[in-house]
Motif scaffolding. Structure first.
Motif, PDB file in Angstrom:
ATOM      1  N   SER A 237       1.257  -1.004   0.007  1.00  0.00           N
ATOM      2  CA  SER A 237       0.171  -0.139   0.581  1.00  0.00           C
ATOM      3  C   SER A 237       1.032   1.299   0.402  1.00  0.00           C
ATOM      4  O   SER A 237       1.974   1.138   0.625  1.00  0.00           O
ATOM      5  CB  SER A 237      -1.218   0.043   1.365  1.00  0.00           C
ATOM      6  OG  SER A 237      -1.819   1.599   1.376  1.00  0.00           O
ATOM      7  N   ARG A 238       0.305   2.238  -0.988  1.00  0.00           N
ATOM      8  CA  ARG A 238       1.172   3.708  -0.374  1.00  0.00           C
ATOM      9  C   ARG A 238       0.803   4.017   0.637  1.00  0.00           C
ATOM     10  O   ARG A 238      -0.069   3.225   1.232  1.00  0.00           O
ATOM     11  CB  ARG A 238       0.904   4.693  -1.734  1.00  0.00           C
ATOM     12  CG  ARG A 238      -0.659   5.224  -1.641  1.00  0.00           C
ATOM     13  CD  ARG A 238      -1.073   6.111  -1.957  1.00  0.00           C
ATOM     14  NE  ARG A 238      -2.704   6.262  -1.953  1.00  0.00           N
ATOM     15  CZ  ARG A 238      -3.423   7.297  -0.624  1.00  0.00           C
ATOM     16  NH1 ARG A 238      -2.600   8.095  -0.748  1.00  0.00           N
ATOM     17  NH2 ARG A 238      -4.090   7.334  -0.989  1.00  0.00           N
ATOM     18  N   LEU A 239       1.762   4.838   1.380  1.00  0.00           N
ATOM     19  CA  LEU A 239       1.675   5.176   2.635  1.00  0.00           C
ATOM     20  C   LEU A 239       0.871   7.151   2.156  1.00  0.00           C
ATOM     21  O   LEU A 239       1.263   7.841   1.306  1.00  0.00           O
ATOM     22  CB  LEU A 239       2.911   5.941   3.096  1.00  0.00           C
ATOM     23  CG  LEU A 239       3.811   4.704   3.428  1.00  0.00           C
ATOM     24  CD1 LEU A 239       5.261   4.407   4.091  1.00  0.00           C
ATOM     25  CD2 LEU A 239       2.780   3.665   4.665  1.00  0.00           C
ATOM     26  N   LEU A 240       0.259   7.534   3.460  1.00  0.00           N
ATOM     27  CA  LEU A 240      -0.321   8.911   3.248  1.00  0.00           C
ATOM     28  C   LEU A 240       0.366   9.347   4.014  1.00  0.00           C
ATOM     29  O   LEU A 240       1.324   9.591   4.691  1.00  0.00           O
ATOM     30  CB  LEU A 240      -1.382   8.407   4.045  1.00  0.00           C
ATOM     31  CG  LEU A 240      -2.582   8.055   3.672  1.00  0.00           C
ATOM     32  CD1 LEU A 240      -3.794   7.936   4.931  1.00  0.00           C
ATOM     33  CD2 LEU A 240      -3.019   7.950   2.266  1.00  0.00           C
ATOM     34  N   ASP A 241       0.664  10.789   2.911  1.00  0.00           N
ATOM     35  CA  ASP A 241       1.455  12.211   2.797  1.00  0.00           C
ATOM     36  C   ASP A 241       0.707  13.113   4.149  1.00  0.00           C
ATOM     37  O   ASP A 241      -0.675  13.533   4.389  1.00  0.00           O
ATOM     38  CB  ASP A 241       1.649  12.739   1.973  1.00  0.00           C
ATOM     39  CG  ASP A 241       2.439  11.972   0.665  1.00  0.00           C
ATOM     40  OD1 ASP A 241       3.275  11.162   1.015  1.00  0.00           O
ATOM     41  OD2 ASP A 241       2.080  12.437  -0.493  1.00  0.00           O
ATOM     42  N   GLY A 242       1.298  14.146   4.652  1.00  0.00           N
ATOM     43  CA  GLY A 242       1.393  14.777   5.547  1.00  0.00           C
ATOM     44  C   GLY A 242       1.709  15.139   6.727  1.00  0.00           C
ATOM     45  O   GLY A 242       1.782  13.467   7.578  1.00  0.00           O
ATOM     46  N   GLU A 243       1.041  15.690   7.705  1.00  0.00           N
ATOM     47  CA  GLU A 243       1.480  15.681   9.138  1.00  0.00           C
ATOM     48  C   GLU A 243       0.337  15.326   9.696  1.00  0.00           C
ATOM     49  O   GLU A 243      -0.896  15.907   9.800  1.00  0.00           O
ATOM     50  CB  GLU A 243       1.613  16.904   9.525  1.00  0.00           C
ATOM     51  CG  GLU A 243       3.067  16.807  10.809  1.00  0.00           C
ATOM     52  CD  GLU A 243       3.729  16.374  11.042  1.00  0.00           C
ATOM     53  OE1 GLU A 243       4.647  16.286  12.055  1.00  0.00           O
ATOM     54  OE2 GLU A 243       4.380  16.159  10.370  1.00  0.00           O
ATOM     55  N   PHE A 244       0.368  14.119  10.757  1.00  0.00           N
ATOM     56  CA  PHE A 244      -0.259  13.416  11.502  1.00  0.00           C
ATOM     57  C   PHE A 244      -0.722  14.473  12.748  1.00  0.00           C
ATOM     58  O   PHE A 244       0.478  15.065  13.433  1.00  0.00           O
ATOM     59  CB  PHE A 244      -0.077  12.028  12.335  1.00  0.00           C
ATOM     60  CG  PHE A 244      -1.160  11.657  12.262  1.00  0.00           C
ATOM     61  CD1 PHE A 244      -2.459  10.869  11.355  1.00  0.00           C
ATOM     62  CD2 PHE A 244      -1.961  10.835  13.513  1.00  0.00           C
ATOM     63  CE1 PHE A 244      -3.169  10.167  12.169  1.00  0.00           C
ATOM     64  CE2 PHE A 244      -2.760  10.533  13.964  1.00  0.00           C
ATOM     65  CZ  PHE A 244      -3.793   9.638  12.623  1.00  0.00           C
ATOM     66  N   ILE A 245      -2.196  14.677  13.864  1.00  0.00           N
ATOM     67  CA  ILE A 245      -1.995  15.721  14.578  1.00  0.00           C
ATOM     68  C   ILE A 245      -1.283  14.714  15.953  1.00  0.00           C
ATOM     69  O   ILE A 245      -0.862  13.773  15.916  1.00  0.00           O
ATOM     70  CB  ILE A 245      -3.780  15.190  15.285  1.00  0.00           C
ATOM     71  CG1 ILE A 245      -3.874  14.208  15.592  1.00  0.00           C
ATOM     72  CG2 ILE A 245      -4.494  15.786  13.729  1.00  0.00           C
ATOM     73  CD1 ILE A 245      -5.473  14.327  16.371  1.00  0.00           C
ATOM     74  N   ASN A 246      -0.844  16.090  16.429  1.00  0.00           N
ATOM     75  CA  ASN A 246      -0.590  15.396  18.122  1.00  0.00           C
ATOM     76  C   ASN A 246      -0.862  14.859  18.582  1.00  0.00           C
ATOM     77  O   ASN A 246      -2.104  15.412  19.856  1.00  0.00           O
ATOM     78  CB  ASN A 246       0.717  16.503  18.410  1.00  0.00           C
ATOM     79  CG  ASN A 246       1.527  16.538  20.033  1.00  0.00           C
ATOM     80  OD1 ASN A 246       0.941  15.502  20.626  1.00  0.00           O
ATOM     81  ND2 ASN A 246       1.267  17.636  20.264  1.00  0.00           N
ATOM     82  N   TYR A 247      -1.434  13.358  18.764  1.00  0.00           N
ATOM     83  CA  TYR A 247      -2.920  12.624  19.980  1.00  0.00           C
ATOM     84  C   TYR A 247      -2.425  13.338  20.515  1.00  0.00           C
ATOM     85  O   TYR A 247      -3.304  12.465  21.288  1.00  0.00           O
ATOM     86  CB  TYR A 247      -2.363  11.781  18.641  1.00  0.00           C
ATOM     87  CG  TYR A 247      -1.226  10.701  19.324  1.00  0.00           C
ATOM     88  CD1 TYR A 247      -1.516  10.352  20.822  1.00  0.00           C
ATOM     89  CD2 TYR A 247      -0.274  10.693  18.306  1.00  0.00           C
ATOM     90  CE1 TYR A 247      -0.341   8.399  20.671  1.00  0.00           C
ATOM     91  CE2 TYR A 247       0.434   9.496  18.974  1.00  0.00           C
ATOM     92  CZ  TYR A 247       0.953   8.761  19.722  1.00  0.00           C
ATOM     93  OH  TYR A 247       2.021   8.143  19.663  1.00  0.00           O
TER      94      TYR A 247
END
Length: 371
Positions: A237-247
């Protein structure tokens, strides 16, 4: 290419890779499956440039080769063939002959050169984990993956490995699911896998069983793709680009109200209150925590409902509203007999925790109640 194989095994392989085959595409090859025979191993491959699935199976190989066939047509032919052994052969004109029992089909394939190359990922950057553990972690976080494509990064689950612990996190703006387990890996990592790929991993690994030992999944991660391998299956699978939130900053500290409750009893009570909630009428469930009970109620244009269940409550009494489906999803994902609910105010998140340890943390955002 020439080989013989069992119909049941081939049927399962084609079914397994079908989610990675495009239903309609400007590139005809993406509506096909690739068959690649090498020695006694047949690889059945589906790939739509976003998701790829490969299933390897043992065959009686006579001549190596590869060809691509229309997935819908090939699947229908295989499903209608008599049970038992099937034989396949292709010639230089790409005519493929499929025989079984007294039935025979001849169909035209396409050159494997037309099929897109699957990404290659080095095994140097990989780690493994028990299949059962991965399935549990996906199952307990997938429900909180966002369905809103306006923020693509949240349509996947964060995999974060640090200090010997794998954290998997899903967020959709209304709820959060965090699951963590100790896993052995060489270097820390952080990447986001699309929810669709994780759904397919659950399906594929659900087909794998072993009476001798627990199956292991190997994960190999590249800059843009990830490969899951287990039991003859390979999913890329391709990985998603972007910055995930600071959970971590989204998870509140210990709440002022702490409730120990039986999961089934609370789920059943919310289920009863949900009877008068519909897609058009999405009023919140009202929960009043106090004494040794939880008072569950709801009022909509369809009617009113009230219910009461026992609970062990410490701290301040509190009334809070929440979405019935979001709370039921979190309770189901806990896979526990009892959980702890922590809250600080009517407008702060409801935190759902295990009785012991911290292997999962779920958050459900509250809904404002009308007085």
């Amino acid at each position: 290419m020439k080989f013989n194989c069992d119909k049941a095994a081939l049927t399962e392989a084609v079914l397994s890779v079908s989610p990675a085959v495009s239903q309609k595409s400007t590139l005809m090859a993406l509506e096909c499956v690739l068959l690649r025979c090498r020695g006694t191993v047949l690889s059945v491959i589906g790939y739509n440039l976003e998701l790829g699935i490969t299933k390897d199976l043992e065959v009686q190989g006579f001549e190596d080769g590869e060809i691509i066939l229309n997935a819908r047509l090939f699947s229908e032919i295989i499903s209608k063939m008599p049970a038992g052994e099937l034989s396949f052969s292709t010639d230089e004109k790409l005519l493929t002959v499929i025989k079984g029992g007294g039935a025979q089909f001849t169909i035209l394939g396409m050159s494997a050169d037309e099929y897109p190359e699957l990404p290659v990922i080095s095994r140097n950057n990989s780690f493994s984990m028990p299949c059962k553990t991965l399935r549990s972690m996906i199952g307990e976080t997938l429900f909180a993956v966002s369905q809103d494509t306006s923020n693509p990064i949240l349509t996947g689950t964060l995999f974060e490995g640090k200090d010997g612990v794998l954290h998997m996190v899903s967020v959709d703006g209304k709820r959060l699911a965090l699951r963590q387990e100790s896993i052995s890996f060489a270097e820390d990592f952080r990447f986001v896998v699309p929810g669709r790929a994780l759904t397919e991993i659950l399906k594929l690994t659900g087909r794998i069983s072993s009476d001798e030992e627990e199956p292991v999944v190997q994960l190999s991660v590249g800059d843009r793709h990830i490969i899951f391998e287990c039991g003859g299956y390979q999913l890329i699978s391709r990985l998603l680009d972007g910055e995930f939130i600071n959970y971590n900053s989204a998870i509140p500290a210990e709440g002022k109200t702490r409730v120990r409750v039986n999961v089934r009893e609370l789920s059943d009570s919310i289920g009863r209150a949900s009877i008068i909630i519909s897609e058009k009428v999405k009023n919140p469930i009202r929960a009043l925590f106090g004494g040794n009970s939880i008072q569950i109620s709801c009022e909509t244009a369809l009617g009113k409902v009230s219910d009461s269940i026992g609970a062990e409550i410490t701290g301040e009494g509190l009334q809070i509203g929440f979405n019935n489906r979001f709370m039921l999803d979190a309770l189901k994902a806990s896979a526990s007999d009892e959980v702890v609910l922590e809250m600080s105010s009517p407008l702060s998140p409801i935190k759902i925790l295990p009785l012991e340890g911290d292997h999962f943390t779920f958050l459900v955002m509250p809904m404002r109640l009308k007085e």
